[in-house]
Design a protein around this motif. Sequence first.
Motif, PDB file in Angstrom:
ATOM      1  N   TYR A  76       9.784  -2.258  -4.456  1.00  0.00           N
ATOM      2  CA  TYR A  76      10.399  -1.270  -3.603  1.00  0.00           C
ATOM      3  C   TYR A  76      12.171  -1.643  -3.383  1.00  0.00           C
ATOM      4  O   TYR A  76      12.473  -2.602  -3.173  1.00  0.00           O
ATOM      5  CB  TYR A  76       9.442  -1.617  -2.953  1.00  0.00           C
ATOM      6  CG  TYR A  76       9.000  -1.960  -1.669  1.00  0.00           C
ATOM      7  CD1 TYR A  76       9.068  -3.718  -2.174  1.00  0.00           C
ATOM      8  CD2 TYR A  76      10.584  -2.495  -0.512  1.00  0.00           C
ATOM      9  CE1 TYR A  76       8.514  -4.679  -1.287  1.00  0.00           C
ATOM     10  CE2 TYR A  76      10.571  -4.058   0.334  1.00  0.00           C
ATOM     11  CZ  TYR A  76       9.102  -5.005  -0.450  1.00  0.00           C
ATOM     12  OH  TYR A  76       9.354  -5.928   0.522  1.00  0.00           O
ATOM     13  N   CYS A 105       8.969   2.691  -2.457  1.00  0.00           N
ATOM     14  CA  CYS A 105       8.349   1.652  -4.323  1.00  0.00           C
ATOM     15  C   CYS A 105       8.872   2.664  -5.147  1.00  0.00           C
ATOM     16  O   CYS A 105       8.896   3.473  -5.440  1.00  0.00           O
ATOM     17  CB  CYS A 105       6.095   1.699  -3.709  1.00  0.00           C
ATOM     18  SG  CYS A 105       5.604   3.654  -4.618  1.00  0.00           S
ATOM     19  N   ASP A 162       2.799   5.566   1.256  1.00  0.00           N
ATOM     20  CA  ASP A 162       2.427   4.897   1.631  1.00  0.00           C
ATOM     21  C   ASP A 162       1.681   3.620   1.551  1.00  0.00           C
ATOM     22  O   ASP A 162       0.502   2.868   1.892  1.00  0.00           O
ATOM     23  CB  ASP A 162       1.345   5.695   2.598  1.00  0.00           C
ATOM     24  CG  ASP A 162       1.372   5.652   4.745  1.00  0.00           C
ATOM     25  OD1 ASP A 162       1.765   4.166   4.612  1.00  0.00           O
ATOM     26  OD2 ASP A 162      -0.293   5.309   4.539  1.00  0.00           O
ATOM     27  N   LYS A 163       2.626   3.425   0.205  1.00  0.00           N
ATOM     28  CA  LYS A 163       1.118   2.225  -0.551  1.00  0.00           C
ATOM     29  C   LYS A 163       1.901   1.430   0.473  1.00  0.00           C
ATOM     30  O   LYS A 163       3.437   0.899   1.219  1.00  0.00           O
ATOM     31  CB  LYS A 163       2.467   1.995  -1.743  1.00  0.00           C
ATOM     32  CG  LYS A 163       2.424   0.931  -2.383  1.00  0.00           C
ATOM     33  CD  LYS A 163       2.519   1.497  -3.588  1.00  0.00           C
ATOM     34  CE  LYS A 163       1.921  -0.249  -4.825  1.00  0.00           C
ATOM     35  NZ  LYS A 163       2.343   0.538  -6.607  1.00  0.00           N
ATOM     36  N   TYR A 164       1.370  -0.120   0.347  1.00  0.00           N
ATOM     37  CA  TYR A 164       1.269  -1.337   1.015  1.00  0.00           C
ATOM     38  C   TYR A 164       2.310  -1.855   0.133  1.00  0.00           C
ATOM     39  O   TYR A 164       2.158  -2.237  -0.719  1.00  0.00           O
ATOM     40  CB  TYR A 164       0.061  -2.037   1.211  1.00  0.00           C
ATOM     41  CG  TYR A 164       0.764  -3.049   2.425  1.00  0.00           C
ATOM     42  CD1 TYR A 164       1.255  -3.382   3.103  1.00  0.00           C
ATOM     43  CD2 TYR A 164      -0.130  -4.554   1.350  1.00  0.00           C
ATOM     44  CE1 TYR A 164       1.393  -4.540   4.366  1.00  0.00           C
ATOM     45  CE2 TYR A 164       0.210  -5.674   2.028  1.00  0.00           C
ATOM     46  CZ  TYR A 164       0.610  -5.337   3.405  1.00  0.00           C
ATOM     47  OH  TYR A 164       1.312  -6.653   4.103  1.00  0.00           O
ATOM     48  N   LEU A 165       3.599  -2.634   0.250  1.00  0.00           N
ATOM     49  CA  LEU A 165       4.723  -3.466  -0.249  1.00  0.00           C
ATOM     50  C   LEU A 165       4.885  -4.431  -0.359  1.00  0.00           C
ATOM     51  O   LEU A 165       5.411  -5.472  -0.975  1.00  0.00           O
ATOM     52  CB  LEU A 165       5.964  -2.524   0.187  1.00  0.00           C
ATOM     53  CG  LEU A 165       5.897  -1.207   0.648  1.00  0.00           C
ATOM     54  CD1 LEU A 165       7.468  -0.346   1.448  1.00  0.00           C
ATOM     55  CD2 LEU A 165       5.980  -1.003  -1.003  1.00  0.00           C
ATOM     56  N   LEU A 166       4.139  -5.375   0.693  1.00  0.00           N
ATOM     57  CA  LEU A 166       4.249  -6.997   0.239  1.00  0.00           C
ATOM     58  C   LEU A 166       3.116  -7.676  -0.340  1.00  0.00           C
ATOM     59  O   LEU A 166       2.542  -8.744   0.439  1.00  0.00           O
ATOM     60  CB  LEU A 166       4.529  -6.991   1.668  1.00  0.00           C
ATOM     61  CG  LEU A 166       5.009  -6.665   3.192  1.00  0.00           C
ATOM     62  CD1 LEU A 166       4.963  -7.236   4.392  1.00  0.00           C
ATOM     63  CD2 LEU A 166       6.931  -6.728   2.816  1.00  0.00           C
ATOM     64  N   GLU A 167       2.815  -7.181  -1.486  1.00  0.00           N
ATOM     65  CA  GLU A 167       1.734  -7.375  -2.082  1.00  0.00           C
ATOM     66  C   GLU A 167       2.421  -7.961  -3.758  1.00  0.00           C
ATOM     67  O   GLU A 167       3.648  -7.343  -3.603  1.00  0.00           O
ATOM     68  CB  GLU A 167       1.268  -6.833  -2.291  1.00  0.00           C
ATOM     69  CG  GLU A 167      -0.212  -7.457  -2.214  1.00  0.00           C
ATOM     70  CD  GLU A 167      -1.492  -6.496  -1.875  1.00  0.00           C
ATOM     71  OE1 GLU A 167      -0.776  -5.424  -3.412  1.00  0.00           O
ATOM     72  OE2 GLU A 167      -2.363  -5.929  -1.191  1.00  0.00           O
ATOM     73  N   ASN A 189       7.268  -9.882  -0.943  1.00  0.00           N
ATOM     74  CA  ASN A 189       8.137 -10.329   0.656  1.00  0.00           C
ATOM     75  C   ASN A 189       8.805 -11.045  -0.177  1.00  0.00           C
ATOM     76  O   ASN A 189       9.636 -12.078   1.000  1.00  0.00           O
ATOM     77  CB  ASN A 189       6.817 -10.983   1.134  1.00  0.00           C
ATOM     78  CG  ASN A 189       6.692 -12.811   0.085  1.00  0.00           C
ATOM     79  OD1 ASN A 189       7.226 -12.738  -0.406  1.00  0.00           O
ATOM     80  ND2 ASN A 189       5.977 -12.984   1.288  1.00  0.00           N
ATOM     81  N   THR A 218       6.466  -2.086   5.829  1.00  0.00           N
ATOM     82  CA  THR A 218       5.372  -2.682   5.389  1.00  0.00           C
ATOM     83  C   THR A 218       4.961  -1.486   4.023  1.00  0.00           C
ATOM     84  O   THR A 218       4.075  -1.830   3.346  1.00  0.00           O
ATOM     85  CB  THR A 218       4.561  -2.695   6.395  1.00  0.00           C
ATOM     86  OG1 THR A 218       4.082  -1.598   6.803  1.00  0.00           O
ATOM     87  CG2 THR A 218       4.511  -3.780   7.216  1.00  0.00           C
ATOM     88  N   HIS A 219       5.498  -0.101   4.251  1.00  0.00           N
ATOM     89  CA  HIS A 219       4.823   1.056   3.268  1.00  0.00           C
ATOM     90  C   HIS A 219       5.481   2.162   2.632  1.00  0.00           C
ATOM     91  O   HIS A 219       6.818   1.738   3.506  1.00  0.00           O
ATOM     92  CB  HIS A 219       4.367   1.232   4.598  1.00  0.00           C
ATOM     93  CG  HIS A 219       2.520   0.935   5.010  1.00  0.00           C
ATOM     94  ND1 HIS A 219       2.640   0.109   5.707  1.00  0.00           N
ATOM     95  CD2 HIS A 219       1.774   1.207   4.489  1.00  0.00           C
ATOM     96  CE1 HIS A 219       1.611  -0.531   5.523  1.00  0.00           C
ATOM     97  NE2 HIS A 219       1.050  -0.300   4.828  1.00  0.00           N
ATOM     98  N   CYS A 220       5.530   2.373   1.782  1.00  0.00           N
ATOM     99  CA  CYS A 220       6.828   3.442   1.157  1.00  0.00           C
ATOM    100  C   CYS A 220       6.972   4.760   1.537  1.00  0.00           C
ATOM    101  O   CYS A 220       5.305   4.763   2.463  1.00  0.00           O
ATOM    102  CB  CYS A 220       6.026   3.797  -0.139  1.00  0.00           C
ATOM    103  SG  CYS A 220       7.198   5.121  -1.191  1.00  0.00           S
TER     104      CYS A 220
END
Length: 200
Positions: free
Chosen positions: A46, A70, A36-41, A143, A30-32
């Motif tokens: 990434y 990311c 810590d960037k949110y990845l599932l968008e 995703n 979910t995160h880098c």
Amino acid sequence: MEEEHNPEASQDRIEIPHTFYSHNTKEPFTHCIECDKYLLEDGVHYGVEKVIRKYPLNNTTDVIFEYAICLDCMLRMQSEFSEESSRKLQEYMMRHMDIKAMKKKLIEGEGKDVDTWLARCAITDELIEDQEEYTIHAHFEGNKMLTTVPPHAFGARALEEMTDLLSAETLGFYDDFMGRHFSGPPEIEEILKGRKPVLF
Ligand SMILES: [Zn+2]
């Protein structure tokens, strides 16, 4: 992005196979690991790397290190590599990896187990099941897994050869990355010191 409306492009993105789920959470990453960037968008690119160790005595495997990073952090880290290391790594991969053939295999195998694509080392063609240590890599957007850079595995010999190409400066950079992010037992940390991550 325009290509998202192009049906031809849809085969470039497939569901994230469970093999690339986090071993810890059993869910997609979910995160880098770095920012810590949110990845599932949508639109967030990434990579995921897992370092896997096999214990032949009882025929079990263990994921000893895993992370998602990311694209921004990947590129930033690449830019901090020594030029010589980057060039040598790139040359090595270009010489040994047949991305076109890998991609064809991937598309033909869509719907099949991702493990068939990871069955052999992308560099040496050695069977991964014979390796005591190996890494697996893939690229993602949100995703979905991207097949433009097909998922691939590197066996122990390829990892050693790649580590040998890196300058002392770049090796130090890797050690720093592991030092910041690895919190497992010291004996595993020792193993990882000899197996540099090669995702970037
Ligand atoms: Zn990041």
